[in-house]
Write an enzyme that holds these catalytic residues in place. Structure first.
Site, PDB file in Angstrom:
ATOM      1  N   ASP A  26       4.154   6.770   0.105  1.00 60.75           N
ATOM      2  CA  ASP A  26       2.922   6.585  -0.643  1.00 60.75           C
ATOM      3  C   ASP A  26       3.075   5.287  -1.444  1.00 60.75           C
ATOM      4  OD1 ASP A  26       0.480   7.253  -2.100  1.00 60.75           O
ATOM      5  OD2 ASP A  26       1.807   7.774  -3.762  1.00 60.75           O
ATOM      6  N   ASP A  28       0.718   4.160  -4.551  1.00 56.96           N
ATOM      7  CA  ASP A  28       0.396   4.210  -5.980  1.00 56.96           C
ATOM      8  C   ASP A  28       1.285   5.191  -6.739  1.00 56.96           C
ATOM      9  OD1 ASP A  28      -1.568   2.444  -5.312  1.00 56.96           O
ATOM     10  OD2 ASP A  28      -3.197   3.907  -5.348  1.00 56.96           O
TER      11      ASP A  28
END
Length: 270
Positions: A26, A28
């Site tokens: 991922d 963020d």
């Protein structure tokens, strides 16, 4: 010379051992601090692609995202706003914008610990992919600059070289990440049971449970508990996590107030 040959043979052997495996990250709050899309919005404001009011809205959502982690509502709200604002903007402009955003804003936000993990996987011969709700154009720039295999991101519709304000498919978030990774694995011949996934958010459980080796990085409270209950590794690259959170709350609050004050002052001067 014998030592060189031995090391080379070991490197080839290790690479071959991990072929067909991948690591999925991922972006963020996992690879970088905060929301990458906020920095895109900030840069678009600097280039006068939209108004101070729009920029202030993004700044407030970014502050909430850093303080409490992501929520499905926040992600969809930010993405919907971005799509509407991007309507009528050229794809070439956004690609160039992504390069500038990385150099000026994102590179300084990347967690060194997470970046080191991506490099270790690459050295071991695994593919390394970013999987994010961020627009695929921006995610692709980040992957390219970090020398990763590639990126999966949210795809916006383009007609005649211009964004329409509509999506192709769905926002790459939550269950959509799990589906995207399984589709990629089928296409690339990857064995997900021997692969890895990293995220900070409980919303990414579909991504994390799609692989045999899930890892929580800088986790929110719900993911931290879930990871501990399931004996997953937990890495926290935020130094002095609780003290930093309190300091961040104060700094972010002051920053938002200052930003609003500056905005009002700009409007008054105009």
């Amino acid at each position: 010379m014998p030592d060189v040959n031995t090391n080379s043979a070991e490197a080839v052997s290790t690479t071959a051992l991990h072929q067909g495996e991948a690591a999925f990250f991922d972006v963020d709050n996992t690879l970088m601090q905060g929301a990458s899309l906020f920095h895109v919005a900030r840069k678009m404001y600097q280039k006068r692609a939209f108004t101070l009011r729009d920029a202030t809205g993004f700044a407030w959502k970014q502050a909430k995202f850093i303080l409490r982690g992501e929520s499905m509502n926040d992600v969809h709200s930010i993405q919907d706003s971005a799509q509407k604002l991007a309507a009528g903007i050229s794809a070439d402009f956004i690609r160039q914008l992504g390069e500038e955003v990385y150099d000026e804003m994102i590179v300084s936000k990347i967690w060194p610990g997470t970046r080191a993990l991506t490099q270790e996987h690459l050295k071991s011969g695994r593919q390394v992919w970013l999987v994010t709700a961020t627009p695929v154009e921006v995610a692709g720039v980040i992957a390219k600059r970090l020398h990763l295999t590639g990126a999966l991101g949210t795809v916006a519709e383009i007609e005649d070289g211009m964004y329409t304000g509509r999506l192709v498919g769905e926002i790459l978030h939550g269950p959509a990440k799990g589906r995207a990774v399984r589709e990629l694995a089928e296409k690339e011949g990857l064995d997900l049971s021997r692969s890895w996934a990293y995220s900070d958010s409980f919303n990414d459980i579909p991504l994390l449970t799609a692989v045999g080796n899930p890892v929580a990085i800088n986790p929110d409270a719900k993911l931290r508990k879930y990871a501990r209950d399931n004996n997953w590794p937990v890495y926290d690259f935020r130094s002095g996590r609780r003290a930093a959170t309190l300091g961040l709350q104060a700094a972010t609050g002051a920053g938002v107030v200052y930003g609003l004050w500056k905005g009002i002052a700009m409007v008054r001067r105009r």
